[in-house]
Design a protein around this motif. Structure first.
Motif, PDB file in Angstrom:
ATOM      1  N   TYR A  56       2.061  -4.250   9.749  1.00  0.00           N
ATOM      2  CA  TYR A  56       0.709  -5.459  10.046  1.00  0.00           C
ATOM      3  C   TYR A  56       0.642  -6.828  10.019  1.00  0.00           C
ATOM      4  CZ  TYR A  56      -0.684   0.088  10.554  1.00  0.00           C
ATOM      5  OH  TYR A  56      -0.611   0.872  11.357  1.00  0.00           O
ATOM      6  N   ASN A 111       3.465  -2.051   5.200  1.00  0.00           N
ATOM      7  CA  ASN A 111       2.951  -2.775   4.794  1.00  0.00           C
ATOM      8  C   ASN A 111       2.515  -4.052   5.512  1.00  0.00           C
ATOM      9  OD1 ASN A 111      -0.288  -2.389   5.686  1.00  0.00           O
ATOM     10  ND2 ASN A 111      -0.360  -3.463   4.046  1.00  0.00           N
ATOM     11  N   ARG A 116       1.851   1.735   7.769  1.00  0.00           N
ATOM     12  CA  ARG A 116       1.064   1.488   6.507  1.00  0.00           C
ATOM     13  C   ARG A 116       1.315   2.117   5.120  1.00  0.00           C
ATOM     14  NH1 ARG A 116      -4.350   2.431   6.942  1.00  0.00           N
ATOM     15  NH2 ARG A 116      -4.473   0.130   7.706  1.00  0.00           N
ATOM     16  N   THR A 129      -3.460   6.560   5.687  1.00  0.00           N
ATOM     17  CA  THR A 129      -2.483   5.832   5.371  1.00  0.00           C
ATOM     18  C   THR A 129      -1.526   6.948   6.296  1.00  0.00           C
ATOM     19  OG1 THR A 129      -2.503   4.748   3.291  1.00  0.00           O
ATOM     20  CG2 THR A 129      -0.439   5.835   3.925  1.00  0.00           C
ATOM     21  N   ARG A 134       1.078  -1.582  -0.243  1.00  0.00           N
ATOM     22  CA  ARG A 134      -0.034   0.104   0.073  1.00  0.00           C
ATOM     23  C   ARG A 134       0.907   1.307   0.334  1.00  0.00           C
ATOM     24  NH1 ARG A 134      -5.451  -0.577   0.708  1.00  0.00           N
ATOM     25  NH2 ARG A 134      -5.642  -3.143   1.091  1.00  0.00           N
ATOM     26  N   TYR A 150      -6.331  -7.169   7.026  1.00  0.00           N
ATOM     27  CA  TYR A 150      -6.013  -7.250   8.249  1.00  0.00           C
ATOM     28  C   TYR A 150      -6.850  -8.280   9.467  1.00  0.00           C
ATOM     29  CZ  TYR A 150      -4.192  -3.006   6.563  1.00  0.00           C
ATOM     30  OH  TYR A 150      -3.728  -2.218   5.507  1.00  0.00           O
TER      31      TYR A 150
END
Length: 706
Positions: free
Chosen positions: A306, A302, A298, A294, A97, A315
């Motif tokens: 995460y 990303n 992220r 964002t 992302r 997620y």
């Protein structure tokens, strides 16, 4: 290596710099910048005007060591405002992302300036389109973003500051919100109310000392955000469990925006002999799920920061907040560890309470007490010497892990809260549960060399009713949160004692006051570590709201206008009782075993007539008068075993005559607590007293004095 600086910065030069430390580090001649991203294709450092409104320079980072990008800019000074832009593939369906149009906050920012202005430009995609988050938005988000600020963190004059390092068995914790405790305090200067400097004023310190607090546990103080849906309702995330900066104090808690204010607060608490523990949120961030903004992690990497689902567009959400921080990744684990060390070494805090801590300890095969985060924490030479408290649950698989944490962790014991509330509310069949809680929940914690202080016992916490509301409301009243009263903890095990909410009826007020004294006395009589919720000692109410996370107002602030001074004096009394009697704060568990020293058991359970309860008694719903005689634990070394002996009566039934046990030779019983009276005093019983009258719905305690 040297690059050309944009003409707006003619007096600065670039060089390669170093890959560590991460973040922005001032060395007297300039600033070294370093940031992690494993999958980025390019990283730009963006320098801004002091007000954060104009981007003055965009500097490409040409140097990369492994996954760390870095540059050194000579001539820059503390106060420099900056952020990151990162180029890379934008393939959300693969979990990538990157979006160079979005300004990103430095994860290692020590200071954050400006406020977030909610705008669609903060999103990496254009909302309302058919592709939703799979698309890419090209608007610049810098105007809406807070920015990182270079600061000199090592210049604070700590003097002879020393951590109090209270033994866990001697500790009394006090959970407080920095703003909530001080915003309405009449003795604090108005400009400092709601801030770190206001919290560390003498009226607060004197109050905490008076009620026996050794350790203040602050709700989140790291930089955090308010969710967009709250802001659009005119609310804020008051509690602060939406962290965006793990190294920076939240600007809203500062008077002048300077980190020395936090350091000054800690130094003043230490001077008063009070430890400072921070409630920290390393389980998720404020960026939410795939539809969130964002802002930092992220856009940096990303897939590293995460935990992503099997379909990496989405997620894993073990937190209920949209995402889960990926502490399995070495760089993310390093960030968490660096953050913790920073707060200990630079800010001098004394420990941490980990929010939804099971997230941090979940490995590929589930909860893991030996590897990952817990393994790193327990071997760290800085962190293994501070206090560590786990909230031992989350929303993920196998998330409830009360009692399973390794030494030296302490754990918030929600079973304690529920069992004590149910007993004094009058629920049937709860006496045996109360007995387990009185002895430190040994069935949960007595393993692997853990201390009886491992159980953090509490009657109320920020998440739920205050103690006043436990005795004033039967049902929650969260209408002000804008969720039609659907939010908040259930069940509350509460009871208004005949009237729902505030009343002027003197009989009901007296009954409520007695129940509060009973519950508080039980708390301070129990093995383990007692924790008070700020304001409970003065009868603070939240008007029946048991989820005041969005109430940055008088609902959630401690009301100091009409403090219950009688209750505060009672808390002071029972705190001193606990401090004066070693049997109430033992490191070792009590199991009714004979002591090597004298062959006497460390604890005796009795009924009012002096006989021992049978198995049938323990299961009898009418068994409401529980007596116990306490001594030093049987496994206590003889050389450190005290001669302290206490006899306590926990009576949730009617008035009763209680047979007293034979006191140790040469001693007689002295009554040191009677919750049927608001005012306490000590009194020797007439010798040779064999029985004593104990009022219904009360706690009575006797010590064996010379």
């Amino acid at each position: 290596m040297h690059d050309t600086i944009p003409s707006k910065l003619p007096h600065h030069g670039l060089s390669a710099g170093r890959p560590e430390p991460l973040g922005a580090s001032f060395d007297g001649g300039g600033v070294n910048f370093a940031v992690f991203s494993a999958e980025a294709e390019a990283v730009d450092l963006c320098l801004f005007s002091p007000d954060g409104k104009r981007e003055l320079a965009r500097i490409p980072l040409r140097e990369r060591d492994g996954d760390i990008w870095h540059v050194y800019v000579s001539g820059l000074l503390p106060g420099t405002v900056y952020g990151w832009r990162v180029r890379g593939p934008h393939r959300p369906e693969e979990g990538l992302r990157f979006n160079h149009n979005k300004l990103l906050l430095d994860p290692y920012a020590r200071k954050i300036a400006g406020r977030l202005r909610w705008s669609d430009a903060l999103l990496g995609y254009r909302p309302g389109t058919q592709r939703s988050d799979l698309g890419q938005d090209t608007r610049d988000s810098a105007f809406a973003m807070p920015k990182a600020v270079v600061c000199d963190t090592g210049s604070f004059a700590w003097g002879d500051d020393r951590p109090p390092r209270h033994r866990r068995s001697l500790s009394v914790h006090y959970e407080a919100h920095v703003k909530g405790l001080t915003a309405a305090h009449p003795a604090i200067d108005r400009r400092r109310r709601g801030t770190f400097l206001g919290l560390a004023t003498q009226p607060v310190l004197d109050h905490l000392d008076r009620i026996g607090v050794t350790t203040i546990q602050l709700m989140p103080v790291q930089a955090h955000l308010s969710e967009r849906f709250l802001v659009e309702k005119g609310l804020t995330n008051y509690w602060g469990y939406q962290t965006i900066g793990f190294f920076a104090p939240d600007p809203r808690l500062l008077c002048d925006g300077e980190i020395w204010e936090f350091q000054t607060m800690v130094r003043r608490f230490h001077s008063a002999g009070i430890e400072v523990i921070l409630d920290v949120v390393y389980n998720h961030t404020a960026e939410g799920n795939q539809l969130g903004p964002t802002l930092c992690f992220r856009g940096l990497d990303n897939r590293a920061y995460y935990r992503l689902a099997e379909d990496p567009r989405y997620y894993i959400d073990d937190t209920g907040c949209g995402n889960t921080l990926n502490t399995r990744h070495p760089a993310v684990l390093q960030m968490v560890m660096d953050s913790l060390r920073y707060w200990v070494e630079v800010m001098h805090v004394d420990g941490f309470r980990f929010d939804l801590a099971t997230v941090l300890a979940r490995g590929p095969d589930g909860f893991d007490t030996h590897g990952g985060f817990l393994g790193a924490l327990r071997q760290d030479p800085v962190l293994r010497r501070v206090k560590l408290v786990a909230e031992p649950w989350d929303l993920g698989p196998g998330g409830y892990q009360l009692g399973a944490w390794p030494h030296p962790f302490m754990e918030l014991n929600d079973r304690y809260r529920d069992d004590v509330r149910q007993f004094w509310k009058g629920d049937r069949g709860t006496t045996s549960g109360l007995a387990r809680r009185l002895l430190g929940s040994a069935e949960l914690f007595d393993h692997s060399g853990r201390s009886a202080a491992s159980s953090v016992n509490f009657l109320a916490s920020h998440d739920g009713f205050t103690l006043e509301d436990v005795v004033s409301f039967t049902v929650k009243r969260n209408w002000a949160n804008g969720e039609e009263n659907r939010d908040g903890h259930e069940p509350n095990h509460s009871d208004g004692l005949g009237v729902e909410g505030p009343t002027s009826n003197p009989a009901i007020l007296a009954a409520r006051a007695r129940r509060k004294r009973n519950m508080l006395a039980t708390l301070f009589l129990s093995q383990g570590t007692p924790m008070l919720l700020a304001g409970d000692e003065i009868g603070n109410s939240q008007e029946g709201n048991n989820n005041a996370y969005a109430q940055d107002n008088a609902i959630a602030w401690v009301n100091w206008d009409r403090p219950d001074e009688e209750l505060a004096r009672f808390v002071s009394w029972i705190a001193r009782m606990r401090r004066d009697h070693p049997v109430l704060r033992q490191k070792l568990f009590l199991h009714a075993q004979s002591r090597q020293r004298d062959g006497i058991a460390d604890v005796f359970w009795r009924k009012a007539d002096g006989s021992s309860p049978s198995v049938e008694d323990w299961h009898d719903p009418e068994f409401r008068t529980l007596c116990l005689e306490l001594r030093a634990a049987s496994t206590t070394p003889v050389y450190s075993m005290s001669d302290d002996v206490l006899f306590a009566v926990i009576n949730a039934g009617d008035d009763v005559q209680v047979s007293l046990p034979q006191p140790p030779e040469g001693r007689r019983w002295r009554q040191i607590l009677d919750t049927s009276r608001a005012t306490q005093a000590t009194a020797f019983l007439a010798a040779p007293a064999q029985a004593v009258h104990v009022s219904g719905d009360s706690v009575a305690v006797f010590d064996a004095s010379l």
